[in-house]
Design a protein around this motif. Sequence first.
Motif, PDB file in Angstrom:
ATOM      1  N   ASN A 237       0.857  -1.186   0.000  1.00 65.35           N
ATOM      2  CA  ASN A 237       0.000   0.000   0.000  1.00 65.35           C
ATOM      3  C   ASN A 237       0.889   1.230   0.000  1.00 65.35           C
ATOM      4  O   ASN A 237       1.796   1.342   0.829  1.00 65.35           O
ATOM      5  N   LEU A 238       0.673   2.122  -0.922  1.00 70.12           N
ATOM      6  CA  LEU A 238       1.394   3.386  -0.940  1.00 70.12           C
ATOM      7  C   LEU A 238       0.539   4.415  -0.220  1.00 70.12           C
ATOM      8  O   LEU A 238      -0.533   4.798  -0.696  1.00 70.12           O
ATOM      9  N   ARG A 239       1.019   4.849   0.942  1.00 66.29           N
ATOM     10  CA  ARG A 239       0.300   5.834   1.751  1.00 66.29           C
ATOM     11  C   ARG A 239       1.047   7.160   1.637  1.00 66.29           C
ATOM     12  O   ARG A 239       2.219   7.258   2.008  1.00 66.29           O
ATOM     13  N   ASP A 240       0.378   8.185   1.140  1.00 66.57           N
ATOM     14  CA  ASP A 240       1.037   9.480   0.993  1.00 66.57           C
ATOM     15  C   ASP A 240       0.056  10.606   1.286  1.00 66.57           C
ATOM     16  O   ASP A 240      -1.112  10.371   1.607  1.00 66.57           O
ATOM     17  N   ASP A 241       0.541  11.817   1.224  1.00 67.66           N
ATOM     18  CA  ASP A 241      -0.328  12.997   1.299  1.00 67.66           C
ATOM     19  C   ASP A 241       0.090  13.940   0.179  1.00 67.66           C
ATOM     20  O   ASP A 241       1.231  13.929  -0.269  1.00 67.66           O
ATOM     21  N   ARG A 242      -0.856  14.734  -0.246  1.00 63.67           N
ATOM     22  CA  ARG A 242      -0.628  15.538  -1.451  1.00 63.67           C
ATOM     23  C   ARG A 242       0.500  16.551  -1.270  1.00 63.67           C
ATOM     24  O   ARG A 242       1.250  16.829  -2.207  1.00 63.67           O
TER      25      ARG A 242
ATOM     26  N   LEU B  16      -4.502   7.979   0.006  1.00 65.77           N
ATOM     27  CA  LEU B  16      -4.143   9.379   0.216  1.00 65.77           C
ATOM     28  C   LEU B  16      -4.673   9.815   1.579  1.00 65.77           C
ATOM     29  O   LEU B  16      -5.838   9.578   1.913  1.00 65.77           O
ATOM     30  N   HIS B  17      -3.819  10.435   2.373  1.00 70.44           N
ATOM     31  CA  HIS B  17      -4.189  10.880   3.721  1.00 70.44           C
ATOM     32  C   HIS B  17      -4.178  12.398   3.803  1.00 70.44           C
ATOM     33  O   HIS B  17      -3.591  13.082   2.959  1.00 70.44           O
ATOM     34  N   GLY B  18      -4.804  12.887   4.863  1.00 68.62           N
ATOM     35  CA  GLY B  18      -4.675  14.291   5.192  1.00 68.62           C
ATOM     36  C   GLY B  18      -3.296  14.552   5.799  1.00 68.62           C
ATOM     37  O   GLY B  18      -2.449  13.661   5.870  1.00 68.62           O
ATOM     38  N   SER B  19      -3.070  15.760   6.264  1.00 72.18           N
ATOM     39  CA  SER B  19      -1.766  16.121   6.818  1.00 72.18           C
ATOM     40  C   SER B  19      -1.524  15.421   8.150  1.00 72.18           C
ATOM     41  O   SER B  19      -2.402  15.376   9.013  1.00 72.18           O
ATOM     42  N   SER B  20      -0.320  14.869   8.321  1.00 69.33           N
ATOM     43  CA  SER B  20       0.044  14.177   9.557  1.00 69.33           C
ATOM     44  C   SER B  20       0.461  15.171  10.639  1.00 69.33           C
ATOM     45  O   SER B  20       1.154  16.152  10.351  1.00 69.33           O
ATOM     46  N   LEU B  21       0.065  14.905  11.868  1.00 68.88           N
ATOM     47  CA  LEU B  21       0.513  15.681  13.016  1.00 68.88           C
ATOM     48  C   LEU B  21       1.719  15.004  13.645  1.00 68.88           C
ATOM     49  O   LEU B  21       2.021  13.838  13.369  1.00 68.88           O
ATOM     50  N   ASP B  22       2.410  15.721  14.527  1.00 65.61           N
ATOM     51  CA  ASP B  22       3.562  15.136  15.222  1.00 65.61           C
ATOM     52  C   ASP B  22       3.163  13.870  15.981  1.00 65.61           C
ATOM     53  O   ASP B  22       3.902  12.889  16.012  1.00 65.61           O
ATOM     54  N   GLU B  23       1.980  13.899  16.586  1.00 58.94           N
ATOM     55  CA  GLU B  23       1.507  12.740  17.361  1.00 58.94           C
ATOM     56  C   GLU B  23       1.267  11.540  16.452  1.00 58.94           C
ATOM     57  O   GLU B  23       1.530  10.395  16.844  1.00 58.94           O
ATOM     58  N   ASP B  24       0.780  11.778  15.250  1.00 64.69           N
ATOM     59  CA  ASP B  24       0.547  10.683  14.304  1.00 64.69           C
ATOM     60  C   ASP B  24       1.859   9.975  13.983  1.00 64.69           C
ATOM     61  O   ASP B  24       1.935   8.737  13.967  1.00 64.69           O
ATOM     62  N   ILE B  25       2.885  10.769  13.728  1.00 65.42           N
ATOM     63  CA  ILE B  25       4.179  10.192  13.357  1.00 65.42           C
ATOM     64  C   ILE B  25       4.788   9.455  14.544  1.00 65.42           C
ATOM     65  O   ILE B  25       5.301   8.337  14.409  1.00 65.42           O
TER      66      ILE B  25
ATOM     67  N   GLU C 144      -7.292  13.138  -9.063  1.00 62.46           N
ATOM     68  CA  GLU C 144      -6.154  13.430  -8.193  1.00 62.46           C
ATOM     69  C   GLU C 144      -4.971  12.529  -8.518  1.00 62.46           C
ATOM     70  O   GLU C 144      -3.822  12.997  -8.596  1.00 62.46           O
ATOM     71  N   ARG C 145      -5.232  11.244  -8.721  1.00 64.24           N
ATOM     72  CA  ARG C 145      -4.137  10.329  -9.023  1.00 64.24           C
ATOM     73  C   ARG C 145      -3.598  10.527 -10.439  1.00 64.24           C
ATOM     74  O   ARG C 145      -2.440  10.216 -10.713  1.00 64.24           O
ATOM     75  N   ILE C 146      -4.417  11.058 -11.326  1.00 59.43           N
ATOM     76  CA  ILE C 146      -3.899  11.435 -12.646  1.00 59.43           C
ATOM     77  C   ILE C 146      -2.905  12.585 -12.498  1.00 59.43           C
ATOM     78  O   ILE C 146      -1.847  12.607 -13.138  1.00 59.43           O
ATOM     79  N   ASP C 147      -3.223  13.536 -11.633  1.00 59.84           N
ATOM     80  CA  ASP C 147      -2.276  14.622 -11.339  1.00 59.84           C
ATOM     81  C   ASP C 147      -0.962  14.058 -10.817  1.00 59.84           C
ATOM     82  O   ASP C 147       0.119  14.558 -11.144  1.00 59.84           O
ATOM     83  N   TRP C 148      -1.058  13.013 -10.007  1.00 63.11           N
ATOM     84  CA  TRP C 148       0.123  12.343  -9.446  1.00 63.11           C
ATOM     85  C   TRP C 148       0.963  11.702 -10.555  1.00 63.11           C
ATOM     86  O   TRP C 148       2.176  11.864 -10.598  1.00 63.11           O
ATOM     87  N   ILE C 149       0.310  10.996 -11.464  1.00 65.25           N
ATOM     88  CA  ILE C 149       1.020  10.380 -12.591  1.00 65.25           C
ATOM     89  C   ILE C 149       1.696  11.442 -13.455  1.00 65.25           C
ATOM     90  O   ILE C 149       2.815  11.244 -13.946  1.00 65.25           O
ATOM     91  N   MET C 150       1.042  12.587 -13.609  1.00 66.14           N
ATOM     92  CA  MET C 150       1.567  13.648 -14.464  1.00 66.14           C
ATOM     93  C   MET C 150       2.770  14.372 -13.850  1.00 66.14           C
ATOM     94  O   MET C 150       3.357  15.244 -14.496  1.00 66.14           O
ATOM     95  N   LEU C 151       3.148  14.010 -12.622  1.00 65.97           N
ATOM     96  CA  LEU C 151       4.342  14.596 -12.015  1.00 65.97           C
ATOM     97  C   LEU C 151       5.627  14.009 -12.592  1.00 65.97           C
ATOM     98  O   LEU C 151       6.710  14.519 -12.337  1.00 65.97           O
ATOM     99  N   GLN C 152       5.491  12.939 -13.384  1.00 62.57           N
ATOM    100  CA  GLN C 152       6.661  12.349 -14.008  1.00 62.57           C
ATOM    101  C   GLN C 152       7.183  13.253 -15.127  1.00 62.57           C
ATOM    102  O   GLN C 152       6.492  14.152 -15.600  1.00 62.57           O
ATOM    103  N   GLU C 153       8.416  12.982 -15.561  1.00 61.55           N
ATOM    104  CA  GLU C 153       8.953  13.698 -16.701  1.00 61.55           C
ATOM    105  C   GLU C 153       8.110  13.405 -17.931  1.00 61.55           C
ATOM    106  O   GLU C 153       7.454  12.373 -18.023  1.00 61.55           O
ATOM    107  N   LEU C 154       8.153  14.309 -18.904  1.00 63.97           N
ATOM    108  CA  LEU C 154       7.259  14.244 -20.055  1.00 63.97           C
ATOM    109  C   LEU C 154       7.294  12.894 -20.755  1.00 63.97           C
ATOM    110  O   LEU C 154       6.251  12.295 -21.029  1.00 63.97           O
TER     111      LEU C 154
END
Length: 240
Positions: free
Chosen positions: A97-102, A123-132, A147-157
């Motif tokens: 599972n890939l767990r990330d935040d935007r 995709l998660h919301g922002s992590s707090l210090d306590e979460d980590i 949203e995940r298409i935006d993620w894929i588009m972060l690659q080089e052309l």
Amino acid sequence: HIEGILDCTGAKLRAKGNSLSADGAKISSAVFLREGFESEGKICLSGTEIGGDLSIRGARVAWVSCHNAVVTGDLIWQRIEKSWNTTLNLIAAKVKNLRDDRMSWPEKGSLDIDGLVYEELTLHGSSLDEDIKNSTYPEELPLVAKERIDWIMLQELECRMEPQPWMQLRELLERKGDRKGAKYVLFRFRCLQAQEKRWLIARRLAIGFAWLEEAPGRIWRSIACVLLLGSLVFGYAGVH
């Protein structure tokens, strides 16, 4: 071969070249690069086998290479303090599972995911210090195709044109019952492919066919509109 955890929590690695080299290592449990972890150089985990999670949370990193890595647990990429050269290479990696935040997504051109195989994307919301600190996660957000298409588009052309990331996302959406989202992913990929065509007319036709492929019902609606318009025009002409 590490029979246990590789824990670099809070470590400060100042080397400018390779800060942490573990290519090809076998780590029986988790890898922790979190809670103030800093790396000015490259973190090399290419071909590494990790028996638990790879947790990179609340960290400042420059370059992380997980090329061909196998992560039995989750890959956690959250609350990353990015620099101008923060890059994430997941080419041909396998994770549960890939767990990330935007906010932690790399900048455009600094993500490589061709060949990445995953069972889940979360995709998660922002992590707090306590979460980590407590190894807990903030709110899970819905999987949204756009949203995940935006993620894929972060690659080089040139990497965006590789079909595997698109088909992998499409398959995940299909498994989750989001057929509309799966079709939209395919449509966007077809549109991207169309941009490579030399002639404008060819590009327009390719995009048009992709638009119809996304929702075949549009074919009947288009025919109905043409018939209606034709009936009005010829009916008016017949009367006069």
